[in-house]
Design an enzyme around this catalytic site. Structure first.
Site, PDB file in Angstrom:
ATOM      1  CD  GLU A   1      -2.955   0.906   2.382  1.00 37.85           C
ATOM      2  OE1 GLU A   1      -3.447  -0.238   2.539  1.00 37.85           O
ATOM      3  OE2 GLU A   1      -3.252   1.879   3.099  1.00 37.85           O
TER       4      GLU A   1
ATOM      5  CG  ASP B   1      -1.683   4.617   2.733  1.00 39.63           C
ATOM      6  OD1 ASP B   1      -2.368   4.081   1.857  1.00 39.63           O
ATOM      7  OD2 ASP B   1      -1.420   4.079   3.826  1.00 39.63           O
TER       8      ASP B   1
ATOM      9  CD  GLU C   1      -3.548   6.982   5.453  1.00 34.83           C
ATOM     10  OE1 GLU C   1      -4.381   6.071   5.579  1.00 34.83           O
ATOM     11  OE2 GLU C   1      -2.512   7.076   6.143  1.00 34.83           O
TER      12      GLU C   1
END
Length: 303
Positions: A122, A124, A126
């Site tokens: 993953e 990210d 955010e």
């Protein structure tokens, strides 16, 4: 007297260099030009050209080219690209909600969690919600082969921004090649994560996702402040979608997009200068510099 004069000069100079968040929001302090704008090399597309709803369809609305998703006490919402990629440039322009948003995560990211549950990769971007009068935190993170499952081994770098992300749309992007990950804000590189080994770099195909959800247990000041649904709905708006690269089905000779004028990838000296400017002023957390972390589990910090 000369000493007092010197102190006054130092004070004035440092005051010019430092501009607090409220002034940043007014546009008073901006990075030097990176000299290259990768977003301009990738055409924009409408939401349904590349994405579909993943969850929370009743909390998602498409108006012209913009997607609005929201979180309330009943649900959040998320979307997913129709194709998996093995490299590329992935970006979108986002406008965040002002006011009290503690506990709420608005995210744009790459993942293969559905293809590899319990052992996924993953990458990210955010936005960690905040309380009144405090800036949003933009968290970048990388998980490799299950380091985001079970015992979490994150590779977080967190930033405040040199503008108020609730006032206007700003463009956020991830450029993923076989050599590196580069995180960009309005075409300014803010982080480069190089491939130092196959064990510390995502190499399997990933999809592109976006979402808004309740992460009260950790999102704001390590969970000190929770989502307060008195202020619902919590809204995030996405537009100017860009996704260009080598899909999982592309031929081997497919070349990924470049973050710089160099076809081989990497960053130019002007881009490094702009990245250093951001990191020296707005970086608020670097996992490699956290002495409380077990860095035997993040060998890229010292190799």
């Amino acid at each position: 007297m000369a000493f007092l004069f010197l102190q006054l000069v130092i004070f004035i100079f440092t005051s010019i260099l430092y501009v607090p968040y409220s002034s940043n929001a007014a546009g008073g302090n901006w990075p030097p030009s990176p000299g290259y704008w990768p977003s301009s090399k990738v055409r924009s597309m409408r939401f349904y050209q590349a994405y579909r709803n993943l969850w929370g369809p009743s909390h998602q609305r498409v108006d012209n080219s913009a997607l609005t998703i929201w979180l309330d006490s009943t649900s959040g919402s998320g979307f997913k690209s129709m194709r998996p990629f093995r490299s590329g440039y992935f970006g979108t322009s986002i406008k965040l909600q002002p006011g009290y948003t503690a506990g709420v995560i608005t995210a744009f990211y790459l993942s293969n969690s559905e293809a590899h549950p319990g052992f996924h990769d993953e990458v990210d971007i955010e936005f960690l919600g905040t309380t009144f009068g405090k800036p949003y935190t933009l968290q970048t993170n990388v998980y490799i082969r299950g380091s985001g499952d079970g015992t979490i081994i994150g590779r977080e770098m967190k930033f405040h921004l040199w503008f108020d992300p609730t006032k206007n749309f700003h463009h956020y992007a991830i450029l993923w090649s076989v050599k590196e990950l580069i995180f960009l804000v309005d075409d300014i590189p803010i982080r480069r994560y190089p491939r130092k080994s196959a064990a510390t770099f995502p190499l399997r195909p990933m999809w592109v996702y976006g979402s808004i959800w309740d992460a009260s247990s950790w999102a704001t000041e390590d969970g000190k402040y929770k989502a307060n649904y008195q202020y619902q709905p919590f809204v995030g708006t996405f537009t100017n979608f860009k996704a260009y690269g080598c899909s999982a089905y592309s031929p081997r000779w497919c070349r990924p997009a470049s973050a710089s004028p160099y076809r081989s990838g990497g960053l130019s000296s002007r881009q490094y200068m702009a990245m250093h400017w951001v990191q020296s002023r707005y970086l608020v957390y670097d996992y490699c510099k956290d002495n409380k972390r077990d860095h035997s589990k993040t060998p890229e910090c010292w190799t």
